[in-house]
Motif scaffolding. Sequence first.
Motif, PDB file in Angstrom:
ATOM      1  N   UNK A   1       0.849  -1.186   0.000  1.00  0.00           N
ATOM      2  CA  UNK A   1       0.000   0.000   0.000  1.00  0.00           C
ATOM      3  C   UNK A   1       0.887   1.240   0.000  1.00  0.00           C
ATOM      4  N   UNK A   2       0.597   2.153  -0.905  1.00  0.00           N
ATOM      5  CA  UNK A   2       1.386   3.371  -1.017  1.00  0.00           C
ATOM      6  C   UNK A   2       0.465   4.524  -1.366  1.00  0.00           C
ATOM      7  N   UNK A   3       0.831   5.711  -0.955  1.00  0.00           N
ATOM      8  CA  UNK A   3       0.037   6.881  -1.296  1.00  0.00           C
ATOM      9  C   UNK A   3       0.328   7.325  -2.728  1.00  0.00           C
ATOM     10  N   UNK A   4      -0.636   7.977  -3.319  1.00  0.00           N
ATOM     11  CA  UNK A   4      -0.455   8.523  -4.659  1.00  0.00           C
ATOM     12  C   UNK A   4       0.774   9.435  -4.676  1.00  0.00           C
TER      13      UNK A   4
ATOM     14  N   UNK B   1       5.850   7.857  -9.095  1.00  0.00           N
ATOM     15  CA  UNK B   1       4.692   8.725  -9.348  1.00  0.00           C
ATOM     16  C   UNK B   1       3.419   7.903  -9.482  1.00  0.00           C
ATOM     17  N   UNK B   2       3.218   7.036  -8.546  1.00  0.00           N
ATOM     18  CA  UNK B   2       2.080   6.116  -8.626  1.00  0.00           C
ATOM     19  C   UNK B   2       0.758   6.847  -8.524  1.00  0.00           C
ATOM     20  N   UNK B   3      -0.211   6.312  -9.250  1.00  0.00           N
ATOM     21  CA  UNK B   3      -1.558   6.872  -9.281  1.00  0.00           C
ATOM     22  C   UNK B   3      -2.547   5.816  -8.789  1.00  0.00           C
TER      23      UNK B   3
ATOM     24  N   UNK C   1      -3.334   4.609  -2.726  1.00  0.00           N
ATOM     25  CA  UNK C   1      -4.420   5.386  -2.126  1.00  0.00           C
ATOM     26  C   UNK C   1      -4.338   6.828  -2.602  1.00  0.00           C
ATOM     27  N   UNK C   2      -5.487   7.381  -2.883  1.00  0.00           N
ATOM     28  CA  UNK C   2      -5.519   8.767  -3.403  1.00  0.00           C
ATOM     29  C   UNK C   2      -5.763   9.757  -2.285  1.00  0.00           C
TER      30      UNK C   2
END
Length: 124
Positions: free
Chosen positions: A11-14, A85-87, A123-124
């Motif tokens: 799990x990673x933040x946007x 730069x995950x979305x 997560x956005x």
Amino acid sequence: QVQLVESGGGLVQAGGSLRLSCAASGRTFSSYSMGWFRRTPGKEREFVSAISSRGGSTYYADSVKGRFTISRDNAKKMVYLQMNSLKADDTAVYYCAAASKNGPVATILLYDYWGQGTQVTVSS
């Protein structure tokens, strides 16, 4: 015969980054082209990236170009996918795959072996 095991999901933040790894077994790993695919619920498995057997050529889906980088280490029998730069749209189960034949790298049917997948949630 090649066995593939993915790791590195989570799990990673946007805007964040993750590095996926794919560990391969088998003597002839360096003769296989390797690919990464992903699948979200209700959708077909889609191509993400691929790399030629010796690492000289790399390929990316338009949706990840400039953000993801594929690499391999044939001595360690490893393939990596650096994702920056995950979305939220990158949320999916990511699969590593090995292809013994030449052909269009984005085609699922090209690949002979698949891993079990690793979940990536952004997560956005």
